[in-house]
Design a protein around this motif. Structure first.
Motif, PDB file in Angstrom:
ATOM      1  N   GLU A  56       0.901  -1.227  -0.069  1.00 60.70           N
ATOM      2  CA  GLU A  56      -0.023   0.016   0.094  1.00 60.70           C
ATOM      3  C   GLU A  56       0.803   1.154  -0.004  1.00 60.70           C
ATOM      4  OE1 GLU A  56      -3.435   0.071   0.160  1.00 60.70           O
ATOM      5  OE2 GLU A  56      -3.927  -2.011   0.672  1.00 60.70           O
ATOM      6  N   LYS A  84      -4.192  -5.462  -4.654  1.00 63.11           N
ATOM      7  CA  LYS A  84      -4.393  -5.138  -3.309  1.00 63.11           C
ATOM      8  C   LYS A  84      -5.927  -5.608  -2.690  1.00 63.11           C
ATOM      9  CE  LYS A  84      -2.545  -0.601  -3.479  1.00 63.11           C
ATOM     10  NZ  LYS A  84      -3.055   0.775  -4.041  1.00 63.11           N
ATOM     11  N   PHE A  93       3.346  -1.111   4.255  1.00 60.47           N
ATOM     12  CA  PHE A  93       2.623   0.144   4.026  1.00 60.47           C
ATOM     13  C   PHE A  93       3.960   1.203   3.916  1.00 60.47           C
ATOM     14  CE2 PHE A  93      -1.845   0.682   5.301  1.00 60.47           C
ATOM     15  CZ  PHE A  93      -2.089  -0.760   5.396  1.00 60.47           C
ATOM     16  N   THR A  95       4.768   4.709   3.831  1.00 66.16           N
ATOM     17  CA  THR A  95       3.992   5.864   4.428  1.00 66.16           C
ATOM     18  C   THR A  95       4.236   7.207   4.086  1.00 66.16           C
ATOM     19  OG1 THR A  95       5.344   5.793   6.524  1.00 66.16           O
ATOM     20  CG2 THR A  95       3.372   4.410   6.645  1.00 66.16           C
ATOM     21  N   ARG A 105      -4.921   8.774   7.577  1.00 62.05           N
ATOM     22  CA  ARG A 105      -5.730   7.565   6.723  1.00 62.05           C
ATOM     23  C   ARG A 105      -4.775   6.337   6.863  1.00 62.05           C
ATOM     24  NH1 ARG A 105      -5.374   8.045   0.752  1.00 62.05           N
ATOM     25  NH2 ARG A 105      -3.866   9.152   0.869  1.00 62.05           N
ATOM     26  N   ILE A 106      -3.585   6.578   7.059  1.00 65.21           N
ATOM     27  CA  ILE A 106      -2.643   5.454   7.177  1.00 65.21           C
ATOM     28  C   ILE A 106      -2.963   4.821   8.668  1.00 65.21           C
ATOM     29  CG2 ILE A 106      -0.152   4.867   7.703  1.00 65.21           C
ATOM     30  CD1 ILE A 106       0.539   7.024   5.364  1.00 65.21           C
ATOM     31  N   HIS A 109      -6.239   2.827   7.799  1.00 65.28           N
ATOM     32  CA  HIS A 109      -5.905   1.504   7.113  1.00 65.28           C
ATOM     33  C   HIS A 109      -5.380   0.667   7.703  1.00 65.28           C
ATOM     34  CE1 HIS A 109      -6.913   3.968   3.490  1.00 65.28           C
ATOM     35  NE2 HIS A 109      -6.541   3.141   2.601  1.00 65.28           N
ATOM     36  N   ALA A 112      -7.845  -0.994  10.273  1.00 66.02           N
ATOM     37  CA  ALA A 112      -8.802  -1.594   9.570  1.00 66.02           C
ATOM     38  C   ALA A 112      -8.414  -3.091   9.195  1.00 66.02           C
ATOM     39  CB  ALA A 112      -9.315  -0.972   8.294  1.00 66.02           C
ATOM     40  N   LEU A 113      -7.091  -3.184   9.011  1.00 60.30           N
ATOM     41  CA  LEU A 113      -6.610  -4.508   8.669  1.00 60.30           C
ATOM     42  C   LEU A 113      -6.536  -5.564   9.910  1.00 60.30           C
ATOM     43  CD1 LEU A 113      -3.882  -3.665   6.089  1.00 60.30           C
ATOM     44  CD2 LEU A 113      -6.001  -4.979   5.733  1.00 60.30           C
TER      45      LEU A 113
END
Ligand code: 5AD
Ligand code: SF4
Length: 490
Positions: A56, A84, A93, A95, A105-106, A109, A112-113
């Protein structure tokens, strides 16, 4: 440490993972790679499956380029890249911390994983600019347990070792080098595209614009040896690459740290002789360092595209001084006039910050004035975001957020109007396009870029990714041109 001084000079070179051009007795890089590759081979023999990774990417082109190195190392270690939307064993990631919303946002994300990581037994590697900040690393350590490996911008090449340490020790591995080292050459790379490529020429930044975190997280300027850059481009050209984009936070200071003058212009002339390369782009150029000899080189070199990204940030000389940009509204406009006089067909793009502390109505009017006077093909417009550790972060933000949003909207509206007017001039014309493949929004169409970097979506038969074609433009909007046809050039 897994890097070694090369006999040839002060560059550090890694031994290539699989023999080749490395130095004798080269140290551990290749050994870590091999260790993990062996483990992955054993896993495949046992299960019939391959360990997967996905990346990402957040932020700028530098991160895109770094991601290609990370993908190269992981591929050499026997991992297979997946898109993805697919599950992966390792999620990287890369960044960015240039503005606060990127960081938020990072975190979002990564958080959320957590379910996916638990379900699949996968884990996250976080690296890049954001990880160079100790408060971020602490937050990740405390609150994001699915992140098992952290490294920064200065030790990308230690990934195989860090991965080995994590896999064998089963303990989280956090290793961020505070200071930059020499340029590391010859790392593996898995390029995203064949027909176009990023080539980084200078790392870090010495400019310390007062709002900017980049010099704090990417270190001081370090130029690559011109011979290494040219050798990389030759290999790319032999492999079918047509377009290269030379990358650096400020490409105009390329070579300064090596005691060389005008090395960037010399590099452009040297690339002219590399057969197969059709287009040369570069970014970013700091206006204070854009020399007449560079303008001359851009004008003379046929491969250099008629596009220049020249951030001006603010049109107010007063704000520019507070930003430590070291040019004024007048000198910026004068520079633009010289560029336009030398290269009338030049397309200019820029970056603009709205709402820097202390920005008055008059200051903002100056920004609008520059936008009107220059006529940019495109502008990346940002609301000022205070970054911890930068001098500007200590300034009190005295502008209400509603005022900033209203200014931002006014600027975006003006720029969109100007970009639309400039785009309309393409209607009825035929333009050269290097094809990037199917259009992202409409797979029935192809998409590519003009030499001036305009996005073109078009319909054509027998045209493929990597072809250079002529396209007839039938419609134009601020951010795209629509065309048909596709007479092949090569
Ligand atoms: N706030 C808003 N925009 C910023 N940029 C860099 N730092 C900040 C910040 N703190 C913008 C600049 C730069 C681009 C890459 O990001 O316009 O040119
Ligand atoms: Fe940041 Fe300024 Fe360096 Fe660009 S030139 S990376 S804006 S400090």
């Amino acid at each position: 440490m897994d890097i070694k001084k090369n006999n040839a000079g002060d560059r550090f070179r890694l031994k290539k993972p699989s023999g080749g051009m490395g130095v004798d007795n080269a140290p551990e890089f290749s050994e870590w790679v091999e260790e993990i590759r062996n483990q992955n081979t054993a896993y495949t023999l046992e299960t019939g499956k391959t360990k997967k990774f996905k990346i990402e990417i957040f932020g700028c082109q530098m991160n895109e380029r770094d991601s290609e190195t990370i993908a190269g190392m992981l591929t050499d270690m026997g991992f297979e890249e997946v898109s993805k939307d697919k599950p992966a064993d390792v999620i990287v990631f890369v960044t960015c911390c240039v503005r606060e919303n990127a960081e938020e946002r990072i975190y979002g994300h990564i958080g959320a994983l957590s379910g996916e990581c638990e379900e699949n037994g996968s884990f996250i590697i976080a690296c890049g600019c954001m990880m160079q900040q100790s408060h971020v690393v602490e937050k990740i350590r405390k609150s994001y347990h699915n992140v098992k490996i952290v490294f920064g911008t200065h030790n990308i090449h230690t990934l195989p070792q860090l991965l080995y340490r994590y896999i064998t020790g089963k303990k989280r591995v956090f290793e961020v080098w505070e200071k930059e080292d020499k340029v590391v050459e010859e790392l593996p790379i898995k390029r995203t595209d064949k027909h176009k490529a990023w080539v980084s020429i200078i790392l870090g930044c010495n400019n310390f614009c007062s709002y900017c975190i980049v010099p704090h997280v990417r270190g001081r300027e370090r130029s690559r040896d011109i011979n290494d850059v040219l050798a990389e481009i030759k290999v790319l050209a032999e492999d079918g690459c047509k377009e290269i984009t030379l990358l650096g936070q400020n490409v105009n200071s390329y070579g300064n740290d090596l005691g060389e003058k005008d090395l960037f212009a010399r590099l452009l002339y040297a690339i002219e002789d590399i057969e197969g390369i059709e287009r040369v782009r570069f970014m970013t150029s700091h206006p204070k360092d854009l020399s007449d000899s560079l303008i001359e080189a851009m004008k003379t070199c046929k491969k250099v595209c008629n596009h220049l990204h020249l951030p001006f940030q603010s049109g107010s000389s007063r704000i520019l001084e507070k930003m430590n940009r070291r040019y004024t509204k007048e000198t910026y406009l004068e520079l633009v006039s010289r560029i336009k006089a030398a290269i009338p067909e030049i397309a200019l793009t820029t970056d603009i910050i709205v709402g820097f502390p202390g920005e008055t109505v008059e200051d903002f009017e100056d920004t609008l004035d520059v936008v009107k006077k220059v006529g940019f093909d495109a502008a990346y417009m940002f609301i000022y975001s205070p970054r911890k550790g930068t001098p500007a972060a200590k300034l009190e933000q005295d502008i209400p957020s509603g005022v900033i949003s209203a200014r931002f909207k006014k600027l975006v509206d003006l720029q969109t109007e100007i970009a639309t007017d400039l785009a309309k001039k393409f209607e009825g014309k035929s333009v050269e396009v290097l094809v990037d493949g199917p259009s992202k929004n409409n797979p029935e169409m192809l998409s590519g870029r003009t030499r001036s970097n305009r996005l073109v979506n078009f319909k054509a038969e027998n045209v493929n990714k990597g072809d250079t074609v002529y396209v007839d433009i039938i419609r134009a909007g601020a951010f795209w041109l629509e065309g048909r046809g596709g007479k092949k050039l090569g």
